[in-house]
Write a protein that holds these residues in place. Sequence first.
Motif, PDB file in Angstrom:
ATOM      1  N   UNK A  59       0.838  -1.195   0.000  1.00 53.30           N
ATOM      2  CA  UNK A  59       0.000   0.000   0.000  1.00 53.30           C
ATOM      3  C   UNK A  59       0.876   1.248   0.000  1.00 53.30           C
ATOM      4  N   UNK A  60       0.499   2.233  -0.776  1.00 50.45           N
ATOM      5  CA  UNK A  60       1.258   3.474  -0.905  1.00 50.45           C
ATOM      6  C   UNK A  60       0.343   4.647  -0.614  1.00 50.45           C
ATOM      7  N   UNK A  61       0.885   5.798  -0.174  1.00 50.53           N
ATOM      8  CA  UNK A  61       2.287   6.041   0.223  1.00 50.53           C
ATOM      9  C   UNK A  61       2.633   5.287   1.507  1.00 50.53           C
ATOM     10  N   UNK A  62       3.925   5.003   1.679  1.00 47.10           N
ATOM     11  CA  UNK A  62       4.356   4.150   2.767  1.00 47.10           C
ATOM     12  C   UNK A  62       5.699   4.614   3.303  1.00 47.10           C
ATOM     13  N   UNK A  63       5.893   4.493   4.633  1.00 46.46           N
ATOM     14  CA  UNK A  63       7.175   4.812   5.263  1.00 46.46           C
ATOM     15  C   UNK A  63       7.920   3.501   5.490  1.00 46.46           C
ATOM     16  N   UNK A  64       9.054   3.272   4.804  1.00 44.68           N
ATOM     17  CA  UNK A  64       9.809   2.033   4.994  1.00 44.68           C
ATOM     18  C   UNK A  64      10.771   2.134   6.179  1.00 44.68           C
ATOM     19  N   UNK A  65      11.643   1.114   6.300  1.00 40.24           N
ATOM     20  CA  UNK A  65      12.641   1.090   7.370  1.00 40.24           C
ATOM     21  C   UNK A  65      12.307   0.036   8.404  1.00 40.24           C
ATOM     22  N   UNK A  66      13.009  -1.108   8.375  1.00 40.67           N
ATOM     23  CA  UNK A  66      12.660  -2.214   9.277  1.00 40.67           C
ATOM     24  C   UNK A  66      13.386  -2.141  10.626  1.00 40.67           C
ATOM     25  N   UNK A  67      14.199  -1.103  10.828  1.00 42.62           N
ATOM     26  CA  UNK A  67      14.941  -0.944  12.094  1.00 42.62           C
ATOM     27  C   UNK A  67      14.756   0.464  12.642  1.00 42.62           C
ATOM     28  N   UNK A  68      14.731   0.569  13.958  1.00 35.26           N
ATOM     29  CA  UNK A  68      14.742   1.891  14.591  1.00 35.26           C
ATOM     30  C   UNK A  68      15.198   1.746  16.040  1.00 35.26           C
ATOM     31  N   UNK A  69      15.900   2.773  16.528  1.00 33.20           N
ATOM     32  CA  UNK A  69      16.182   2.894  17.960  1.00 33.20           C
ATOM     33  C   UNK A  69      15.880   4.323  18.365  1.00 33.20           C
ATOM     34  N   UNK A  70      15.408   4.477  19.597  1.00 28.61           N
ATOM     35  CA  UNK A  70      15.070   5.820  20.022  1.00 28.61           C
ATOM     36  C   UNK A  70      14.572   5.866  21.453  1.00 28.61           C
ATOM     37  N   UNK A  71      13.844   6.930  21.774  1.00 24.70           N
ATOM     38  CA  UNK A  71      13.405   7.207  23.146  1.00 24.70           C
ATOM     39  C   UNK A  71      11.883   7.327  23.179  1.00 24.70           C
ATOM     40  N   UNK A  72      11.274   6.651  24.137  1.00 25.07           N
ATOM     41  CA  UNK A  72       9.821   6.689  24.293  1.00 25.07           C
ATOM     42  C   UNK A  72       9.382   8.091  24.718  1.00 25.07           C
ATOM     43  N   UNK A  73       8.395   8.655  23.984  1.00 26.11           N
ATOM     44  CA  UNK A  73       7.845   9.965  24.368  1.00 26.11           C
ATOM     45  C   UNK A  73       6.417   9.854  24.882  1.00 26.11           C
ATOM     46  N   UNK A  74       5.774   8.696  24.629  1.00 28.76           N
ATOM     47  CA  UNK A  74       4.419   8.474  25.132  1.00 28.76           C
ATOM     48  C   UNK A  74       4.185   6.972  25.184  1.00 28.76           C
ATOM     49  N   UNK A  75       3.550   6.489  26.257  1.00 31.08           N
ATOM     50  CA  UNK A  75       3.308   5.058  26.376  1.00 31.08           C
ATOM     51  C   UNK A  75       1.971   4.787  27.057  1.00 31.08           C
ATOM     52  N   UNK A  76       1.204   3.875  26.448  1.00 30.08           N
ATOM     53  CA  UNK A  76      -0.021   3.363  27.047  1.00 30.08           C
ATOM     54  C   UNK A  76       0.197   1.970  27.621  1.00 30.08           C
ATOM     55  N   UNK A  77       1.454   1.539  27.655  1.00 31.77           N
ATOM     56  CA  UNK A  77       1.813   0.215  28.154  1.00 31.77           C
ATOM     57  C   UNK A  77       2.554   0.334  29.478  1.00 31.77           C
ATOM     58  N   UNK A  78       2.256  -0.579  30.401  1.00 36.35           N
ATOM     59  CA  UNK A  78       2.960  -0.600  31.683  1.00 36.35           C
ATOM     60  C   UNK A  78       4.421  -1.003  31.524  1.00 36.35           C
ATOM     61  N   UNK A  79       4.777  -1.604  30.395  1.00 34.01           N
ATOM     62  CA  UNK A  79       6.148  -2.082  30.184  1.00 34.01           C
ATOM     63  C   UNK A  79       7.117  -0.937  29.910  1.00 34.01           C
ATOM     64  N   UNK A  80       6.599   0.211  29.437  1.00 34.95           N
ATOM     65  CA  UNK A  80       7.485   1.288  29.017  1.00 34.95           C
ATOM     66  C   UNK A  80       7.042   2.619  29.596  1.00 34.95           C
ATOM     67  N   UNK A  81       8.061   3.418  29.946  1.00 34.87           N
ATOM     68  CA  UNK A  81       7.828   4.744  30.501  1.00 34.87           C
ATOM     69  C   UNK A  81       8.466   5.787  29.589  1.00 34.87           C
ATOM     70  N   UNK A  82       7.970   7.014  29.681  1.00 35.99           N
ATOM     71  CA  UNK A  82       8.580   8.118  28.937  1.00 35.99           C
ATOM     72  C   UNK A  82      10.055   8.223  29.324  1.00 35.99           C
ATOM     73  N   UNK A  83      10.913   8.313  28.313  1.00 30.81           N
ATOM     74  CA  UNK A  83      12.350   8.405  28.546  1.00 30.81           C
ATOM     75  C   UNK A  83      13.093   7.093  28.361  1.00 30.81           C
ATOM     76  N   UNK A  84      12.367   5.966  28.273  1.00 32.39           N
ATOM     77  CA  UNK A  84      13.024   4.675  28.062  1.00 32.39           C
ATOM     78  C   UNK A  84      13.701   4.635  26.685  1.00 32.39           C
TER      79      UNK A  84
END
Length: 329
Positions: A59-84
Amino acid sequence: MKSFQALFIEKEADNTSLHFRETTLDNLPENEVTIEVHYSGINYKDGLAVLPEGKIVNQYPFIPGIDASGVVIESKSDRFQVGDEVIVTSYDFGVSYFGGYSEFIRVPAEWVVPLPQGLSLKEAMILGTAGFTAALSVDALESSGVRPETGKTAVSGATGGVGSLSTAILAKRGFSVVASSGKKDAKDFLQKFGASEVVSREAFQPEKIRALDKQLYAGAIDCVGGKPLSYLLTAVQYGGAVTTCGMSAGGKLDTTVFPFILRGVQLLGIDSVLCPMQKRTQIWQRLATDFKLANLDELATEINFQALPEALHQVMNGGVTGRYLVKIK
């Protein structure tokens, strides 16, 4: 709404093109964890995604890229907090779900791996899916009983991302590595990664493949499939093992039962996409500890976000040795 840049693949008729576009968080898929992306990388699958005949993007348009690393800015999961600090690879990421070539991503919590202590966000993406797949391969060989003292280990397609990092991790673990490549500049490059011996692509593709050949290797990591995999199965010694994770040399395997029933050779399939989270976390932990490479910064060429389209095309034209690290933030 904060706007940011993402690289989109767009398709018109039978042609695809790459364009940087401004978008917003509201245009990302609704999900549990929102991440500011610091780094990504380029894998063979990313290169395929930009080709109209690549059979990756539907499906297009599409954002590719199968890898990413970064910092959590928002989380609805108990496993992750902002700043992780976190890593995202595999599953549908960058294939049928917006990927990592974007300043921000939003993904399911079950796709997210906490960055292990001992790795930086940059180092995690120097490794990326290629390093994760290489580590899975080495881990599988070791689990099968292959050890440095049992003999040499072969790596096919060794100048690619998975092959070069497999070579480096094996060398780190004390293995003597025979690395195969068709690239003219392969020798110096692979010796930097720790290869003990560098042979031509043809060395793993003899004109005639016997049912059983000389027992040259204790084990092998095959990154290309096809004829090299067929040969390596015949050249592994009794009780050895061969892992396989790619098909750039072909998806067909022409072999006999003899390596398996006369030498007890194991053929181990390596899949990084649906690898269970418990195993995934263990492998990333190994990449931060006993698989940790001392010279990681030297093992990839860093480019900025704007240079990504040209680099993607270079990867598909075969003009790249090793890994590209993409600095997004």
